[in-house]
Design a protein around this motif. Structure first.
Motif, PDB file in Angstrom:
ATOM      1  N   PHE A   1       0.861  -1.192   0.000  1.00  0.00           N
ATOM      2  CA  PHE A   1       0.000   0.000   0.000  1.00  0.00           C
ATOM      3  C   PHE A   1       0.895   1.239   0.000  1.00  0.00           C
ATOM      4  O   PHE A   1       1.839   1.315   0.787  1.00  0.00           O
TER       5      PHE A   1
ATOM      6  N   GLU B   1       0.637   5.511  -0.043  1.00  0.00           N
ATOM      7  CA  GLU B   1      -0.255   6.668   0.067  1.00  0.00           C
ATOM      8  C   GLU B   1       0.559   7.958  -0.012  1.00  0.00           C
ATOM      9  O   GLU B   1       1.754   7.971   0.310  1.00  0.00           O
TER      10      GLU B   1
ATOM     11  N   GLY C   1      -6.027   4.909   1.234  1.00  0.00           N
ATOM     12  CA  GLY C   1      -5.962   5.688   2.436  1.00  0.00           C
ATOM     13  C   GLY C   1      -6.904   6.908   2.413  1.00  0.00           C
ATOM     14  O   GLY C   1      -7.663   7.141   1.463  1.00  0.00           O
ATOM     15  N   CYS C   2      -6.855   7.566   3.556  1.00  0.00           N
ATOM     16  CA  CYS C   2      -7.670   8.771   3.728  1.00  0.00           C
ATOM     17  C   CYS C   2      -7.433   9.763   2.588  1.00  0.00           C
ATOM     18  O   CYS C   2      -8.328  10.505   2.202  1.00  0.00           O
TER      19      CYS C   2
ATOM     20  N   TRP D   1      -2.366  14.638   6.170  1.00  0.00           N
ATOM     21  CA  TRP D   1      -1.077  14.114   6.590  1.00  0.00           C
ATOM     22  C   TRP D   1       0.015  15.174   6.632  1.00  0.00           C
ATOM     23  O   TRP D   1       0.682  15.422   5.639  1.00  0.00           O
TER      24      TRP D   1
ATOM     25  N   ASN E   1     -12.659   4.630   0.519  1.00  0.00           N
ATOM     26  CA  ASN E   1     -11.797   4.101   1.577  1.00  0.00           C
ATOM     27  C   ASN E   1     -12.313   4.560   2.933  1.00  0.00           C
ATOM     28  O   ASN E   1     -12.642   5.743   3.108  1.00  0.00           O
ATOM     29  N   GLU E   2     -12.405   3.676   3.863  1.00  0.00           N
ATOM     30  CA  GLU E   2     -12.816   4.014   5.234  1.00  0.00           C
ATOM     31  C   GLU E   2     -13.967   5.022   5.218  1.00  0.00           C
ATOM     32  O   GLU E   2     -13.902   6.064   5.883  1.00  0.00           O
TER      33      GLU E   2
ATOM     34  N   HIS F   1      -9.890  -3.416   7.416  1.00  0.00           N
ATOM     35  CA  HIS F   1      -8.701  -2.748   7.959  1.00  0.00           C
ATOM     36  C   HIS F   1      -8.510  -3.148   9.417  1.00  0.00           C
ATOM     37  O   HIS F   1      -9.449  -3.061  10.214  1.00  0.00           O
TER      38      HIS F   1
ATOM     39  N   TYR G   1      -5.312  -2.640  12.318  1.00  0.00           N
ATOM     40  CA  TYR G   1      -3.947  -2.293  12.716  1.00  0.00           C
ATOM     41  C   TYR G   1      -3.627  -2.909  14.074  1.00  0.00           C
ATOM     42  O   TYR G   1      -4.492  -2.981  14.957  1.00  0.00           O
TER      43      TYR G   1
ATOM     44  N   GLU H   1      -5.396  -2.860   4.466  1.00  0.00           N
ATOM     45  CA  GLU H   1      -4.535  -2.118   5.402  1.00  0.00           C
ATOM     46  C   GLU H   1      -4.354  -2.970   6.643  1.00  0.00           C
ATOM     47  O   GLU H   1      -5.343  -3.295   7.324  1.00  0.00           O
TER      48      GLU H   1
ATOM     49  N   TRP I   1       1.152  -0.186  14.298  1.00  0.00           N
ATOM     50  CA  TRP I   1       1.030   1.279  14.353  1.00  0.00           C
ATOM     51  C   TRP I   1       1.518   1.702  15.731  1.00  0.00           C
ATOM     52  O   TRP I   1       0.873   1.448  16.738  1.00  0.00           O
TER      53      TRP I   1
ATOM     54  N   LEU J   1       3.756   9.612  10.273  1.00  0.00           N
ATOM     55  CA  LEU J   1       3.639   8.198  10.694  1.00  0.00           C
ATOM     56  C   LEU J   1       4.889   7.380  10.381  1.00  0.00           C
ATOM     57  O   LEU J   1       4.797   6.248   9.889  1.00  0.00           O
TER      58      LEU J   1
ATOM     59  N   ALA K   1       0.523  -1.884   5.441  1.00  0.00           N
ATOM     60  CA  ALA K   1       0.593  -0.420   5.460  1.00  0.00           C
ATOM     61  C   ALA K   1       1.871  -0.009   6.206  1.00  0.00           C
ATOM     62  O   ALA K   1       2.027  -0.380   7.356  1.00  0.00           O
ATOM     63  N   GLN K   2       2.704   0.759   5.485  1.00  0.00           N
ATOM     64  CA  GLN K   2       2.728   1.039   4.069  1.00  0.00           C
ATOM     65  C   GLN K   2       4.114   0.723   3.529  1.00  0.00           C
ATOM     66  O   GLN K   2       5.041   0.551   4.316  1.00  0.00           O
TER      67      GLN K   2
ATOM     68  N   LEU L   1       4.447   3.661   8.850  1.00  0.00           N
ATOM     69  CA  LEU L   1       3.967   2.528   9.651  1.00  0.00           C
ATOM     70  C   LEU L   1       4.886   1.309   9.456  1.00  0.00           C
ATOM     71  O   LEU L   1       6.107   1.457   9.509  1.00  0.00           O
TER      72      LEU L   1
HETATM   73  O1  AHR Z   1      -2.401   3.954   6.675  1.00  0.00           O
HETATM   74  C1  AHR Z   1      -2.679   5.174   7.302  1.00  0.00           C
HETATM   75  C2  AHR Z   1      -4.172   5.490   7.340  1.00  0.00           C
HETATM   76  O2  AHR Z   1      -4.823   4.533   8.130  1.00  0.00           O
HETATM   77  C3  AHR Z   1      -4.907   5.419   6.042  1.00  0.00           C
HETATM   78  O3  AHR Z   1      -4.821   6.589   5.314  1.00  0.00           O
HETATM   79  C4  AHR Z   1      -6.319   5.190   6.467  1.00  0.00           C
HETATM   80  O4  AHR Z   1      -7.074   4.481   5.516  1.00  0.00           O
HETATM   81  C5  AHR Z   1      -6.171   4.444   7.777  1.00  0.00           C
HETATM   82  O5  AHR Z   1      -6.946   4.999   8.778  1.00  0.00           O
END
Ligand code: AHR
Length: 498
Positions: free
Chosen positions: A23, A25, A70-71, A96, A172-173, A242, A244, A301, A305, A317, A349-350, A355
């Motif tokens: 992934f 972003e 991602g966001c 970000w 996404n999300e 997703h 984490y 994802e 984290w 991140l 991710a990623q 991360l």
């Molecule tokens: O991977 C970082 C973020 O984590 C992504 O942008 C989002 O989809 C998730 O909340």
């Protein structure tokens, strides 16, 4: 002696290479610096993509890459990232780090990166703040061969031939950063948006992926499927998930990537093992609607984290990566293999600098993380057939609430005709003596590799080879049995000639 039972005669499903996907972003130093440095950079590059990173990713056979978020995806307007670079819009990356996004990496650059990697493409579309028209035109721009406004624009921008979109994410999300929607509302939007994600070339199917749940939000899975279900064959090829891994389970106090103790080790691995339950329970809901398992679970994802490295931009991140991450990777990749009847893709991710990255960069320097080394041990499973296996385990840990099984494993019959066994030993103190028994199958020879070290062992730009794989020769073969000892805190790959 723990017994590892393998029955090569019982095949359990195909292991999609995409289970080892990645992934990328527009986040921190993932795309810019981590991958894309531009044609004029002093860092060696091909068409702007740094050569060292591309080579390292090719080595682990990256099968698919997800982009642009991602966001970020639900705020991305693709037309900002095409055409002459000097004319592309500059804007603030509000999600970000608040840095300037100059859009110098856009659709053409992503497709060029995937060409260099030789991997499949996974584009994530914008539902949160984009229109149906915008999404539909992006697909037309990328994939339409004939005469049309968007195909003509692509050609005018220097790319005559269409590209392939292997996977397309419809948002996404959307339960969070992608619009804070309710599942029923998203389900309706999914029906509408996906209608215009057209397959212009019937021989090259675009696999459409619906936004799935956050961790254990089973309500989301249920309601999205209920809302979209009667919508016709091929309306949905995958649904994301997703999850984490947080050492503490607390988003406000995640803990350090490097400075942790033994308790945190077991807590982290306990947290990562929750993936097993998530696959089972979301899978059970999917089975209600899709018993033939035509819709893939796309865990697009996953990974650790932690708190960002001290002194770095909190919005970037950026975190270091130790043997703990190597174990997290090994445990999850074994789980994905074991559930390959439903799990059809997974994207850590990623990929670089964000991360649980497989690669870290600093200027012209690059290091491969312990997670990279795990992927390198597991790549032999790609496109293999999962075979039946199970291993006897012991509970290990320091706190009653955070006890975990010491071992995980998965076994596949590879395209090379060999059996590939991957095994993790999560105990920090105890080696595991293992007798692997291959049912009715005499073993001719075994070649093995190991990744092991102190729990905090990691690679730095000053010492990039602290953690690396080595040959593992302490393996003995007798008939259909193979015996070996997995050291504490280790990841192993055995290539078994039968
Ligand atoms: O991977 C970082 C973020 O984590 C992504 O942008 C989002 O989809 C998730 O909340």
């Amino acid at each position: 002696m723990a017994k590892l039972y393998v029955n090569p005669n019982v095949k359990k499903g195909h292991i999609n290479p995409e289970l080892q996907g990645h992934f990328s972003e527009h986040l921190g130093r993932c795309i810019y610096e981590g991958i894309f440095v531009g044609e004029n950079s002093d860092i060696p590059n091909v068409n702007g993509m740094r050569t060292d990173v591309v080579e390292a990713l090719k080595e682990i056979q990256v099968p698919v890459l997800r982009w642009p978020g991602g966001c970020f995806a639900d705020e991305y307007h693709w037309m900002d990232g095409i055409g002459p670079k000097e004319k592309r819009k500059k804007m603030i990356n509000t999600h970000w780090g608040g840095v300037v996004e100059d859009n110098s990496f856009g659709t053409h650059e992503f497709m060029e990166l995937c060409r260099q990697l030789g991997c499949k493409t996974y584009i994530n579309g914008n539902v949160g703040s984009g229109t149906v028209q915008e999404m539909s035109e992006w697909v037309e721009y990328m994939t339409f061969q004939g005469v049309s406004p968007m195909a003509d624009l692509r050609k005018a921008n220097g790319h005559e031939e269409p590209w392939n979109i292997d996977y397309f994410g419809v948002g996404n999300e959307n339960w969070g950063c992608g619009g804070n929607m309710r599942p029923e509302y998203y389900g309706d939007l999914y029906r509408r948006y996906q209608t215009y994600v057209r397959n212009y070339d019937s021989k090259k199917q675009i696999n459409k992926i619906a936004c799935g749940a956050n961790a254990d939000d089973y309500h989301w899975t249920e309601k999205v499927l209920e809302t979209t279900f009667d919508h016709g064959n091929g309306y949905m090829n995958g649904m994301s998930l997703h999850y984490y891994t947080l050492p503490t389970g607390d988003w406000n106090k995640k803990g350090s990537a490097l400075d942790f103790d033994e308790k945190s080790w077991y807590r982290t691995l306990k947290a990562t093992l929750k993936m097993k339950e998530l696959i089972q329970r979301h899978g059970a809901i999917m089975d209600q609607y899709d018993p033939e398992k035509k819709i893939g679970m796309m865990i697009d994802e996953w990974g650790t984290w932690y708190d960002v490295e001290p002194g770095t931009n909190p919005g970037f991140l950026y975190q270091q990566n130790t043997m703990r991450d190597a174990l997290v990777a090994g445990i999850n990749l074994n789980l994905f293999n074991k559930n390959c009847d439903r799990v059809k893709m997974a994207n850590i991710a990623q990929v670089v600098n964000v991360l649980q990255a497989v690669i870290l960069t600093e200027g012209e320097k690059m290091v491969k993380t312990p997670t990279w080394h795990t992927f390198n041990l597991y790549k032999y499973h790609q496109d293999g057939e999962l075979v039946e296996s199970s291993v006897e385990t012991r509970e290990v840990g320091l706190e009653e609430k955070y006890m975990i099984p010491d071992l995980t494993e998965s076994v596949s019959l590879g395209k090379d005709g060999r059996l590939h066994v991957t095994l993790t030993n999560a105990s920090l103190t105890d080696k595991a003596d293992i007798e692997a028994i291959f049912a009715e199958t005499p073993v001719k020879s075994v070649k093995a590799e190991i990744l092991t070290g102190d729990m905090k062992a990691h690679n730095t730009f000053e010492a990039p080879e602290q953690v690396h794989t080595g040959e593992f020769t302490a393996v003995s073969v007798s008939g259909n049995k193979v015996t070996f000892t997995a050291p504490a805190c280790s990841v192993l790959h055995l290539e078994v000639e039968i």
